[in-house]
Structure formats: structure tokens, C-alpha cells
Design a protein around this motif. Structure first.
Motif, PDB file in Angstrom:
ATOM      1  N   THR A 130       5.221  -3.141  -3.373  1.00 46.17           N
ATOM      2  CA  THR A 130       6.071  -2.082  -2.810  1.00 46.17           C
ATOM      3  C   THR A 130       6.732  -1.265  -3.912  1.00 46.17           C
ATOM      4  N   GLU A 131       7.172  -1.945  -4.974  1.00 47.24           N
ATOM      5  CA  GLU A 131       7.807  -1.220  -6.087  1.00 47.24           C
ATOM      6  C   GLU A 131       6.812  -0.245  -6.743  1.00 47.24           C
ATOM      7  N   GLU A 132       5.583  -0.714  -6.979  1.00 45.85           N
ATOM      8  CA  GLU A 132       4.571   0.103  -7.636  1.00 45.85           C
ATOM      9  C   GLU A 132       4.211   1.326  -6.799  1.00 45.85           C
TER      10      GLU A 132
ATOM     11  N   ARG B  61      -1.844  -4.368 -10.452  1.00 47.05           N
ATOM     12  CA  ARG B  61      -1.055  -5.454  -9.848  1.00 47.05           C
ATOM     13  C   ARG B  61      -1.726  -5.989  -8.589  1.00 47.05           C
TER      14      ARG B  61
ATOM     15  N   GLN C  34       5.807   2.611  -4.074  1.00 48.18           N
ATOM     16  CA  GLN C  34       6.944   3.480  -3.773  1.00 48.18           C
ATOM     17  C   GLN C  34       7.289   4.391  -4.951  1.00 48.18           C
ATOM     18  N   SER C  35       7.264   3.851  -6.159  1.00 43.41           N
ATOM     19  CA  SER C  35       7.604   4.664  -7.326  1.00 43.41           C
ATOM     20  C   SER C  35       6.580   5.780  -7.524  1.00 43.41           C
TER      21      SER C  35
ATOM     22  N   ALA D 145       6.913  -7.713  -3.340  1.00 41.69           N
ATOM     23  CA  ALA D 145       7.901  -6.830  -3.952  1.00 41.69           C
ATOM     24  C   ALA D 145       7.278  -6.004  -5.073  1.00 41.69           C
ATOM     25  N   GLN D 146       6.364  -6.603  -5.823  1.00 41.54           N
ATOM     26  CA  GLN D 146       5.715  -5.866  -6.911  1.00 41.54           C
ATOM     27  C   GLN D 146       4.863  -4.715  -6.378  1.00 41.54           C
TER      28      GLN D 146
END
Length: 518
Positions: free
Chosen positions: A129-131, A21, A133-134, A126-127
Motif C-alpha cells: 500500500t505504501e509503494e 516489493r 499509494q506514493s 503495508a509495504q
């Protein structure tokens, strides 16, 4: 049981930039390229110039720079603020505020060695941080799961009565690196892990231990050992390959288990287990290797230019032997090989009289009150540590050869191979099928019906050289009662005990029978 593989280290700046990403945003490192291996603890979106006050360290900060455009002072202060907060990197999305990397931010980041990354294509933060963080949460969960698995496994070993070495082996299996336990003076109490790797660690342990005690790095993770505010040692993971946070969790769980293990065993238990592990390896015939010599040295046994005296003592446990060694000022270690046998390794200066000091030690032991007859068996002194395993095996052979009849025999304070004579030879041949058949055939009349307790009487009678008075005394019976038992033995076996050859044959058969039973 499968070997645990340590989790992949926490994401670094370099790994984040390699995510699919992120690559879609065409990232370019414009400053701090030499610090891309910094770990990323979290991802944070922030635009304010004083963002550093909101951080706790390890964050990758994402910004569009809309509040920094047109003010080079703010741009510089923004980077400095991140540096003071120990952020891992800053990512600037080009397009909204800056068409190209701002020179003021680039210069400030280069001076601070803070990685500055720009994204040339529009990219939804957002993409990212989501990647990230998970992924970080999954790693955190894996570390906690590992921690609980280690705690459960080690607790099960402790409740099952496992020795110290079994715990250390389990810790090394989970950590995938050498494990060393020391006291506060950096003396090694135990090790585990691949032998060659442990050898490398122990080769210069004194220097390494003091360095590891000051700071953590390169996978060297330590945990203090102690209870009720009183430290007594340290556990060190040497070269742990996983991330530091997981390593600390693992070290903490291991330390908890070792403290519990020591509490259940009592003060000095870990030290006793360390000496036992070394002596067990030596008695078992394990060839000496650099790590073994280093363990002996680090455990407090002098090894350079020394004379080693291998001993096996029957009738004394390890703790009283340790006290006697300290009382006499004799450098040495002791470890219990069984409920009745304890190995002792003395390390004397080359100019000391090894035979006289060993005899003094034996006389002192035999003078102390004991529940059973004390036997001190010794091998010839060795000047090379490589010869110690053979010496300990010889001492154990001597001790076992006289164990059954120690009270009846007129033994010297220190029993050596030359003192066991026929007993030693028979014990060496005990597993020969023909010797076993001979013993069974000669003693069949007593072995088939042992209820009258005639076998011990025959054993004592022959061991004392057919001395009737001594035999009656040792068995606490009158002479007439002894005569009746001897007559019963002769009738059962169909022999004449006054005949030397027949008595000798029975004596050899008894020695073989006892050796087989042991």
C-alpha cells in the motif's frame, strides 16, 4: 522551450505485480488474466465479505481471507461484491486462511473477469500500500502541476493577444497528440499537432467526431466549450498517450482558455480565426495536403467538383464580407491578411458562371458605404484545390499593385492581372537593386525634402494620365494652385512633365518606389 512528455499512465494491475516489493511475494494470477491492464486508482485492505459497499471503483483489494475460510458462498459473494464495485483486482495472501488458491473464488473471479492474484510467500500488505499509494500521489501531483502550468501559459498567450492557432499549438505541445476544435455540428474550427497525425484524424472526421462525442476511449478525450449554459463547440484530444485523468485536466484547462479567448474576441471570433488560418496558409504558399483539404471541407467550404475563385479585397474587413457572401448565397470563406487586405475564397458549382458571380459580388461590395475605395482583385478561376494557393498569391499581387492609386485609376469592378499592366511588372521587380537605384535617382529631388507634399500630387497626376482637372479634384485644390505645385515638381526634379518619355520615366520610378515602401 522543451516539449512536454505526458506522464506515465496510472499504474495498471500488471505494473503493480511487476513492482520489486510485490515480486518478493511470488504473485500468481489465477483468474482474470486478460484484464491485467485495468488501472489501479487506490489500494485497499479489506476482509469483510460485503467489502464492495466500501469501494468506489478502481481499487486493488488486499485480503488474507480469514473471514472467508470454510464458506464457499462467502468466498463467491466476496468476489461478486468486488466485481459490482468495479474493483481493479483482488490479491489474496496464502498461508493464514488458505494454503492454496480457493477454487470457489477462482471460478467466481473467472466468470466476472476480475483478476485474482495469490501471493505464495508471506508479504506485509503495508509495504504494498505504501509503494502504490506514493506512486499514485506523485502522479496526481504531476497532473495538477501540469494543469496549472498549462493554465498559466495559455492565459499569458491570451493576454498577449495571441491568435487562436498559437493557443492550439501550445495545447498540442502539452498533450503530444492532435487537437481538434469543432462547433456543435462537428465542423472543424481549428487543428494543431503533427501534420501527418492531423491528416489521419481529419480524413474521416465526420464519423470519428460522432463516435468521439458518444464515449471516451483509446486516448480520445473531449471537453465542452461554452458559457452561461450555452454550448458552442467541443475540444478533442485525439489519441492522448497519458492517463485519462491527466488528459481530462489538460482538456479542461484548454477549454477554459478557448472560451476566454472567444469571449474577448466576440461571437464568431473562433470561426473567423479558423478561416484566417486556412487562408493564411494558402496565401503563404503552403502546399496543399490532405489535412488542409479536410479542414476546408469540415469548415463548411464545398471542395468536391467545385470551381474556386481566389480574391483579395481592399477596403473591407472579413465580417462584412462574410455577411455579403451569405446575403448573395455564395459559398466561401474570408480572412483578414492585414489591416487593409482580406482574402476571400469562393467555391462555386461547376455549372455556375464564375466570372459573372464574382462581378456581382464585387459590384455589391463597391455599392456599400465604405471609408476608403474598395478594390476587388481576382485570379482566374481554379478547378483544382491544389491551384488555390497560386491563385490567392496572384490576387494579392494584383490588389497590392493598384493599392496606392486605386482612387485615381479607372478600375473595373473586378481587377485582374491583365488590368495592372506596368504596375504588376514593376511590383515583381521591386527588390531588384538596379530598380531601387533607378527610383531613388529619378525622385531624389522630392524624396530628400517631402515636407511640401509634392510626391502625392505627382503620383496622382501621372496615375490619371496627366489629367490636371482630375488631379486638382482629387487633391481638393484649385487649378492655379495645382499649376504652382507642378511647376515646383519640375524645378525640383529638373524635368518637363509635358515630355512623354520623361513623364513615363517618373511614373515607373514612382511605381517602383511605392512597391518598395509596401
Amino acid at each position: 522551450m522543451t516539449t512536454w512528455e505526458p506522464p506515465v499512465p496510472a499504474l495498471s494491475v500488471r505494473q503493480v505485480l511487476a513492482l520489486e516489493r510485490v515480486l518478493a511475494g511470488q504473485p500468481e494470477v489465477v483468474a482474470g488474466a486478460g484484464r491485467l491492464d485495468r488501472p489501479v486508482r487506490w489500494v485497499h485492505v479489506a476482509e469483510a465479505a460485503d467489502v464492495g459497499v466500501m469501494l468506489s471503483g478502481g481499487e486493488m483489494v488486499l485480503t488474507t481471507g480469514v473471514l472467508l475460510a470454510g464458506d464457499e458462498h462467502k468466498q463467491t459473494e466476496y468476489v461478486r461484491s468486488l466485481h459490482r464495485a468495479e474493483a481493479s483486482a483482488v490479491v489474496l495472501g496464502l498461508g493464514r486462511a488458505f494454503p492454496s488458491p480457493p477454487e470457489a473464488m477462482r471460478r467466481a473471479a473467472e466468470r466476472c473477469q476480475l483478476p485474482l492474484v495469490v501471493l505464495h510467500r508471506p508479504f506485509p500488505f503495508a509495504q504494498l500500500t505504501e509503494e502504490v499509494q506514493s506512486r499514485l500521489v506523485r502522479r496526481k501531483f504531476a497532473a495538477v502541476s501540469l494543469s496549472e502550468a498549462v493554465r498559466t501559459g495559455l492565459t499569458a498567450l491570451i493576454t498577449g493577444g495571441a491568435p487562436l492557432q498559437r493557443l492550439l499549438d501550445e495545447i498540442a505541445r502539452h498533450s503530444g497528440c492532435p487537437v481538434v476544435v469543432t462547433n456543435l455540428a462537428h465542423r472543424v474550427l481549428g487543428t494543431a499537432g503533427e501534420r501527418s497525425a492531423v491528416d489521419d484524424v481529419l480524413r474521416d472526421w465526420e464519423r470519428i467526431a460522432r463516435q468521439a462525442g458518444r464515449s471516451e476511449g483509446d486516448g480520445w478525450i473531449r471537453a465542452e466549450l461554452g458559457g452561461r449554459g450555452e454550448p458552442w463547440g467541443r475540444l478533442v484530444l485525439c489519441g492522448y498517450r497519458g492517463d485519462t485523468e491527466t488528459g481530462r485536466l489538460l482538456a479542461d484547462r484548454a477549454a477554459e482558455a478557448l472560451v476566454l479567448h472567444r469571449m474577448l474576441g466576440g461571437a464568431g471570433y473562433i470561426e473567423e480565426q479558423s478561416a484566417l488560418s486556412l487562408l493564411t496558409d494558402l496565401v503563404g504558399g503552403a502546399p496543399t495536403y490532405p489535412g488542409m483539404l479536410a479542414i476546408a471541407r469540415a469548415a463548411g467550404l464545398p471542395v468536391n467538383r467545385r470551381t474556386f475563385v481566389p480574391l483579395v479585397v481592399r477596403g473591407r474587413r472579413a465580417a462584412p464580407l462574410d455577411r455579403t457572401l451569405r446575403l448573395l448565397g455564395l459559398p466561401g470563406i474570408a480572412g483578414e491578411l492585414s489591416a487593409t487586405a482580406t482574402a476571400v475564397l469562393l467555391s462555386l458549382a461547376r455549372d455556375q458562371d464564375a466570372e459573372a458571380l464574382t462581378a456581382h459580388f464585387a459590384v455589391r461590395l463597391r455599392a456599400e458605404p465604405a471609408d476608403e475605395h474598395v478594390v476587388v482583385a481576382a485570379a482566374a478561376a481554379r478547378t483544382s484545390f491544389d491551384d488555390v494557393p497560386a491563385g490567392l498569391r496572384e490576387a494579392r499581387h494584383v490588389a497590392d499593385a493598384v493599392a496606392d492609386d486605386a482612387a485615381a485609376l479607372d478600375l473595373p469592378p473586378v481587377v485582374r492581372l491583365r488590368d495592372v499592366h506596368l504596375r504588376g511588372l514593376v511590383r515583381l521587380l521591386r527588390d531588384d537593386p538596379q530598380v531601387q537605384s533607378f527610383a531613388e535617382r529619378e525622385l531624389a529631388g522630392l524624396l530628400c525634402d517631402p515636407g511640401e507634399d509634392l510626391l502625392p500630387v505627382l503620383r496622382t497626376y501621372l496615375a490619371t494620365g496627366r489629367n490636371k482637372s482630375r488631379t486638382a479634384q482629387l487633391h481638393h485644390v484649385s487649378r492655379p494652385a495645382l499649376y504652382r505645385r507642378l511647376e515646383a515638381i519640375q524645378a525640383r526634379l529638373g524635368v518637363d512633365l509635358d515630355d512623354f518619355e520623361q513623364a513615363a520615366s517618373l511614373h515607373i520610378a514612382l511605381l517602383a518606389h511605392d512597391a518598395q515602401q509596401r
